[in-house]
Scaffold this motif. Structure first.
Motif, PDB file in Angstrom:
ATOM      1  N   PRO A 108       1.141  -1.206   0.256  1.00 21.61           N
ATOM      2  CA  PRO A 108      -0.285   0.138  -0.221  1.00 21.61           C
ATOM      3  C   PRO A 108       1.296   1.353   0.265  1.00 21.61           C
ATOM      4  O   PRO A 108       0.399   2.562  -0.787  1.00 21.61           O
ATOM      5  CB  PRO A 108      -1.091   0.065   1.329  1.00 21.61           C
ATOM      6  CG  PRO A 108      -1.076  -1.461   1.416  1.00 21.61           C
ATOM      7  CD  PRO A 108       0.462  -2.664   0.935  1.00 21.61           C
ATOM      8  N   SER A 142      -0.953   3.052  -3.244  1.00 16.57           N
ATOM      9  CA  SER A 142      -1.933   4.518  -2.557  1.00 16.57           C
ATOM     10  C   SER A 142      -1.075   5.860  -2.871  1.00 16.57           C
ATOM     11  O   SER A 142      -0.276   5.931  -1.665  1.00 16.57           O
ATOM     12  CB  SER A 142      -2.082   3.974  -0.973  1.00 16.57           C
ATOM     13  OG  SER A 142      -3.037   4.583  -0.689  1.00 16.57           O
ATOM     14  N   SER A 150      -3.459   7.697  -0.363  1.00 19.02           N
ATOM     15  CA  SER A 150      -4.218   7.767   0.660  1.00 19.02           C
ATOM     16  C   SER A 150      -3.634   8.239   1.846  1.00 19.02           C
ATOM     17  O   SER A 150      -2.851   6.982   2.504  1.00 19.02           O
ATOM     18  CB  SER A 150      -5.206   7.454   1.238  1.00 19.02           C
ATOM     19  OG  SER A 150      -6.020   7.272   2.361  1.00 19.02           O
TER      20      SER A 150
END
Length: 409
Positions: free
Chosen positions: A95, A99, A101
């Motif tokens: 991640p 990602s 985020s």
């Protein structure tokens, strides 16, 4: 000496050789990660304060998980713990690379730190039970040397690979592509561990200690106290060496990188030399001598602004201070009871990490106020105190063991 060192490595058992192969592969990955990951985070539009938060979360999670990781290591098969934590750690970093985020990045950083600490804590007892007493220093020095040498290779690749993607007409984030490509190394490292054999010795200790409450032995507390003192000293200056060279000595970024690379090469040489020094003088005395010998070079760094003098002092300080590590680790694993080794490594790691974090913050405040001499002074005092305690607690132990062995013979 190098030929003899390689011959000694050829005598290691199958598990140690596979583990060292994993260390080398992971070292290359770490070198790439160290160069590219921060740039990837900034490329996504995050600021340096968020990057610092991610790094802090990872370090804090690793510190918190170290002692529980030690309990796991003492109670279950080392091979299974190593394979499981390494594989899960490889999954946890994905991640970070795909990602954008902030929440996902922070959670993944925490998971990666926790799982990585399990592998780190379990590695030392695993290596100890898979080598003979007289080759323990060789094993730990080989692990350190291969890890550092591989990180140099990885750092070079980390600077080269991002330049290749535009040539291949790939328009995606070149840092992200480099990190995703490096994941192959993570799973290759896992594969090395899968082929290791479980240790019967570890299974016996795990069964015996499963129902026992582990309390720190006096030896564990002594080593933990020494690690905390060294951590307090290290945190005062080590995280700021790049600041020291660029702000105090006025070195360029290129010169600073070159100095750090040369220091890594000398550190590998130190790791190769320490087994022979330990064989002559004993592990505790070798560690004390090399730590104490690093202090004049640290003092020179504190008082000079000459680039050549500061560079030479830095290289020698890094080599001498770090080459004590394999000897100290080998001594720890012999003195501490087998059923307590994982817990001891976790406790030592946690104490050291928290001490480094605290002193790093304090030193940052001092340096922000323009005080660069006091942090070096505190570090010298801490290193000297740690060396003195190590000699006081364990300096005569190997001498007594040698006499006892001779008398028994």
């Amino acid at each position: 000496m190098i030929i003899q060192y390689i011959r000694s490595m050829s005598g290691f058992n199958r598990n140690v050789k596979l583990f060292l192969a994993q260390v080398f592969i992971m070292g290359i990955y770490s070198g790439i990660y160290g160069i590219v990951f921060n740039l990837h985070v900034l490329e996504m539009g995050f600021r340096t304060d968020f990057l610092g938060l991610m790094l802090s979360v990872s370090l804090l999670a690793a510190s918190v998980a170290s002692v529980p990781a030690g309990f796991l290591c003492d109670r279950f098969d080392h091979k299974k713990i190593l394979v499981g934590s390494t594989f899960l750690s490889a999954l946890a970093v994905l991640p970070l690379f795909i990602s954008s985020s902030p929440l996902v990045l922070l959670v993944a950083s925490a998971l990666g730190g926790m799982l990585g600490s399990i592998s780190t804590v379990c590695a030392t007892p695993f290596l100890t039970e898979n080598c003979e007493r007289d080759e323990a220093v060789h094993v730990f020095s080989a692990s350190s040397a291969m890890g550092w040498a591989a990180s140099v290779v990885g750092a070079a690749l980390g600077g080269l690979i991002p330049l290749i993607w535009p040539i291949l007409h790939l328009q995606a984030n070149r840092y992200q592509l480099t990190l995703l490509a490096s994941v192959v190394l993570l799973f290759a490292g896992c594969a090395m561990l899968v082929f290791m054999r479980s240790s019967k010795c570890n299974k016996v200790h795990a069964r015996k200690s499963f129902s026992l409450k582990v309390r720190p032995s006096p030896e564990t507390l002594k080593f933990a106290a020494i690690a905390v003192i060294i951590g307090l000293g290290s945190g005062m200056v080590v995280p700021y060496f790049n600041v020291y060279f660029t702000k105090i000595v006025r070195a360029s970024i290129f010169e600073t990188g070159l100095i750090f690379a040369v220091a890594n090469i000398f550190m590998v040489a130190g790791f190769i030399a320490i087994p022979y020094m330990a064989g002559k003088l004993g592990r505790a005395r070798s560690a004390v001598i090399t730590q104490a010998a690093s202090l004049p070079f640290l003092i020179l760094m504190a008082i000079t602004t000459n680039l050549m003098a500061a560079s030479a002092a830095y290289v020698m300080r890094m080599m001498l201070m770090n080459m004590a590590g394999p000897a100290t680790t080998s001594l720890q694993m012999e003195v501490i009871r087998p059923e307590e080794r994982g817990f001891a490594v976790g406790l030592i790691s946690t104490g050291s990490s928290l001490a480094v974090a605290a002193s790093t913050y304090a030193s940052g405040l001092l340096m922000a106020g323009g005080n660069y001499v006091l942090p070096f002074t505190v570090t010298c005092i801490a290193y000297l105190a740690a060396a003195g305690l190590l000699y006081y607690f364990f300096g005569h132990q190997e001498g007594r063991e040698s006499k006892d062995t001779t008398a028994a013979a």
